[in-house]
Design a protein around this motif. Structure first.
Motif, PDB file in Angstrom:
ATOM      1  N   THR A 339     -27.922  -8.420 -25.528  1.00  0.00           N
ATOM      2  CA  THR A 339     -28.499  -7.273 -26.213  1.00  0.00           C
ATOM      3  C   THR A 339     -28.233  -7.398 -27.707  1.00  0.00           C
ATOM      4  OG1 THR A 339     -28.063  -5.853 -24.281  1.00  0.00           O
ATOM      5  CG2 THR A 339     -28.602  -4.754 -26.344  1.00  0.00           C
ATOM      6  N   ILE A 341     -27.301  -5.585 -30.895  1.00  0.00           N
ATOM      7  CA  ILE A 341     -26.616  -4.339 -31.253  1.00  0.00           C
ATOM      8  C   ILE A 341     -26.240  -4.399 -32.731  1.00  0.00           C
ATOM      9  CG2 ILE A 341     -24.641  -2.840 -30.768  1.00  0.00           C
ATOM     10  CD1 ILE A 341     -24.476  -4.190 -27.998  1.00  0.00           C
ATOM     11  N   GLN A 396     -24.447  -1.864 -21.835  1.00  0.00           N
ATOM     12  CA  GLN A 396     -25.217  -0.629 -21.704  1.00  0.00           C
ATOM     13  C   GLN A 396     -24.775   0.385 -22.743  1.00  0.00           C
ATOM     14  OE1 GLN A 396     -27.905   1.213 -21.331  1.00  0.00           O
ATOM     15  NE2 GLN A 396     -28.059   0.433 -19.227  1.00  0.00           N
ATOM     16  N   ARG A 397     -25.760   1.097 -23.298  1.00  0.00           N
ATOM     17  CA  ARG A 397     -25.490   2.168 -24.256  1.00  0.00           C
ATOM     18  C   ARG A 397     -25.536   3.504 -23.553  1.00  0.00           C
ATOM     19  NH1 ARG A 397     -28.621   5.560 -27.387  1.00  0.00           N
ATOM     20  NH2 ARG A 397     -30.533   4.500 -26.697  1.00  0.00           N
ATOM     21  N   SER A 400     -24.694   7.184 -28.143  1.00  0.00           N
ATOM     22  CA  SER A 400     -24.785   6.283 -29.292  1.00  0.00           C
ATOM     23  C   SER A 400     -23.774   5.148 -29.210  1.00  0.00           C
ATOM     24  CB  SER A 400     -24.558   7.069 -30.590  1.00  0.00           C
ATOM     25  OG  SER A 400     -23.270   7.672 -30.580  1.00  0.00           O
ATOM     26  N   THR A 401     -23.072   5.056 -28.090  1.00  0.00           N
ATOM     27  CA  THR A 401     -21.972   4.100 -27.969  1.00  0.00           C
ATOM     28  C   THR A 401     -22.299   3.025 -26.935  1.00  0.00           C
ATOM     29  OG1 THR A 401     -20.406   5.857 -28.514  1.00  0.00           O
ATOM     30  CG2 THR A 401     -19.505   3.840 -27.541  1.00  0.00           C
ATOM     31  N   TRP A 402     -22.004   1.786 -27.301  1.00  0.00           N
ATOM     32  CA  TRP A 402     -22.224   0.655 -26.399  1.00  0.00           C
ATOM     33  C   TRP A 402     -20.950   0.322 -25.632  1.00  0.00           C
ATOM     34  CZ3 TRP A 402     -26.661  -1.701 -25.077  1.00  0.00           C
ATOM     35  CH2 TRP A 402     -27.784  -1.424 -25.866  1.00  0.00           C
ATOM     36  N   TYR A 403     -21.161  -0.119 -24.392  1.00  0.00           N
ATOM     37  CA  TYR A 403     -20.045  -0.453 -23.512  1.00  0.00           C
ATOM     38  C   TYR A 403     -20.344  -1.769 -22.791  1.00  0.00           C
ATOM     39  CZ  TYR A 403     -18.968   4.535 -24.041  1.00  0.00           C
ATOM     40  OH  TYR A 403     -18.692   5.786 -24.542  1.00  0.00           O
ATOM     41  N   ASP A 418     -14.920  -1.173 -24.173  1.00  0.00           N
ATOM     42  CA  ASP A 418     -15.652  -1.007 -25.426  1.00  0.00           C
ATOM     43  C   ASP A 418     -16.088  -2.378 -25.929  1.00  0.00           C
ATOM     44  OD1 ASP A 418     -13.448  -2.221 -26.639  1.00  0.00           O
ATOM     45  OD2 ASP A 418     -12.705  -0.363 -27.556  1.00  0.00           O
TER      46      ASP A 418
END
Length: 475
Positions: A339, A341, A396-397, A400-403, A418
């Protein structure tokens, strides 16, 4: 096989039951959520099973009486993953099916025994008692040849009678294009055989696993006409080499409607393989494919491969040449997730320092420089080396945060990290058998989790590898 038993033991876990039914969703993005606040429940669980993928039938004909003849259909697969299905209405002699041409690779039944033969020489045989009418099938998965029968003659009762791989490979390598390119689907009878319908085409699946949603570069799921596109590993009739990769659609209005729309094979090292367990990203008019080199796995390492193409890999049959992806690791790797980002490509993957005498593997994350392509300058961001049975990496988001999500087979949990690979917690979701992947996807203000389990198909005959059931959860 000792190694398969070891792997089977590693992946074993608790059983999981499913419940049919799911609220009808749309296709809008989900509201911002913290993944640790979600609670997932199983809403559908079922088993895709097709000896020939429904959209990939290449030959379909009503035959009649066959006396001492072997019929060449003139149709062939582009990769060694195909099936021939024969309706046997009466049998006074021998029925056969498989691949024919300048050589023959056949399964036969003479009323007493089923036999697998290469160029007329028997390589494996077993007793069988079938009463006409019955279904007779021969499936090729890589170099493995499997003979199946359906005593119900309905197409719903297929059970394997005999399989052989090493014995076939000693005489012919069906993965070599020049070899397979001389062979067509064939069938016939020796004696007096009454045959009904004959079908041939690309092998479907004995089960599915490793679901990964097809997405845009920014992480948005690829949805068209109310259908979510995803890739899955189509389980073959045997171990990892017998599986292959396919693209499916999931109807968002009815998650029990899963349909295969593309079948994918990969050319490398002079052969065509069924590499699988990866992801497709749609990016600026091209398709980026990254997959794991399970297609020739022999306990000597696994790595991530890739290719970018303008061919529409979301439909049809494709054989694509690939290269190894330069990941920042010196050990084996699989389960890539890509992805873009914040202007930088991120690649989550699995690192594996060992596959024997036992598998050891953990999640890792790499990122490239701003402005670089997905395969350029990847550097390690972090890895969780405290675990050794954790795979199925997903980017995956939520909000507003990606993990980074991954599945821990020892703890029986879906771990949440994170983007520095710091453990934040675990998803509140049922964890079944095998090491099910946490493929989360936003759907109409809700969250779905698409995964699989370790339910085997005919393991006493075929060994480990014919799993699993498809599972849909909703938060």
């Amino acid at each position: 096989m000792v190694h398969e038993i070891d792997r089977r033991t590693l992946l074993a876990g608790l059983g999981l039951a499913g419940i049919a039914g799911l609220a009808t969703p749309g296709t809008a993005a989900a509201e911002p959520e913290n993944p640790l606040d979600l609670e997932f429940h199983i809403r559908a669980k079922y088993r895709p099973f097709d000896l020939i993928a429904p959209r990939f039938v290449q030959y379909d004909s009503a035959i009649g009486r066959v006396r001492s003849a072997l019929v060449d259909t003139g149709v062939r697969p582009r990769a060694p993953y195909g099936s021939v299905l024969v309706e046997v209405r009466s049998l006074e002699g021998t029925v056969s099916a498989g691949l024919v041409g300048n050589r023959t690779v056949l399964g036969t039944y003479d009323g007493t025994n089923v036999t697998i033969e290469v160029d007329g020489a028997a390589v494996a045989s077993a007793p069988a008692a079938l009463t006409a009418p019955f279904g007779f099938a021969v499936v090729v998965n890589e170099n493995a040849v499997t003979v199946l029968a359906d005593p119900t003659a309905t197409g719903t009762g297929w059970q394997p009678l005999l399989t052989a791989r090493d014995q076939v490979r000693e005489r012919v390598d069906l993965r070599v294009p020049d070899v397979l390119g001389q062979l067509n689907y064939g069938y016939g009878g020796d004696g007096d055989v009454l045959i009904g319908r004959v079908r041939a085409g690309y092998f479907g699946q004995a089960g599915v696993r490793d679901p990964h949603v097809v997405q845009h570069a920014d992480g948005r799921p690829y949805i068209k006409n109310g259908k979510l596109y995803l890739t899955m590993t189509n389980a073959g009739l045997g171990f990892f080499q017998q599986a292959h990769w396919a693209v499916w659609t999931l109807d968002l209005a009815d998650p029990t409607r899963l349909e295969q729309v593309a079948t994918l094979f990969f050319a490398r090292d002079g052969v065509v393989l069924g590499d699988h367990a990866g992801q497709i990203v749609v990016d600026r008019g091209r398709f980026i494919l990254a997959m794991s080199s399970w297609g020739d796995f022999d306990f000597k390492g696994v790595h991530v491969r890739h290719v970018a193409t303008t061919a529409n890999v979301l439909s049809g049959v494709h054989v694509l040449a690939t290269e190894q992806l330069a990941l920042p690791t010196t050990v084996s790797s699989w389960d890539p997730a890509l992805t873009k980002i914040g202007g930088r490509w991120h690649v989550a993957f699995v690192e594996s320092p060992a596959q024997q005498p036992a598998f050891v593997f953990h999640p890792a994350l790499a990122a490239g420089p701003r402005g670089a392509d997905y395969d350029q300058g990847l550097a390690l961001v972090g890895a969780d080396t405290s675990v050794d049975q954790t795979e199925g990496t997903i980017l995956q988001r939520f909000g507003s945060t990606w993990y980074v999500l991954a599945s821990d087979g020892d703890a029986r949990q879906y771990k949440v990290y994170d983007l520095r690979m710091r453990l934040l917690g675990t998803l509140n979701a049922p964890y079944g058998t095998n090491i099910p992947h946490p493929m989360t996807v936003p759907v109409d203000g809700s969250w779905w989790l698409l995964t699989f389990d370790g339910t085997q198909y005919a393991e006493p005959v075929l060994g480990y590898g014919g799993h699993g059931d498809f599972i849909v959860m909703q938060a």
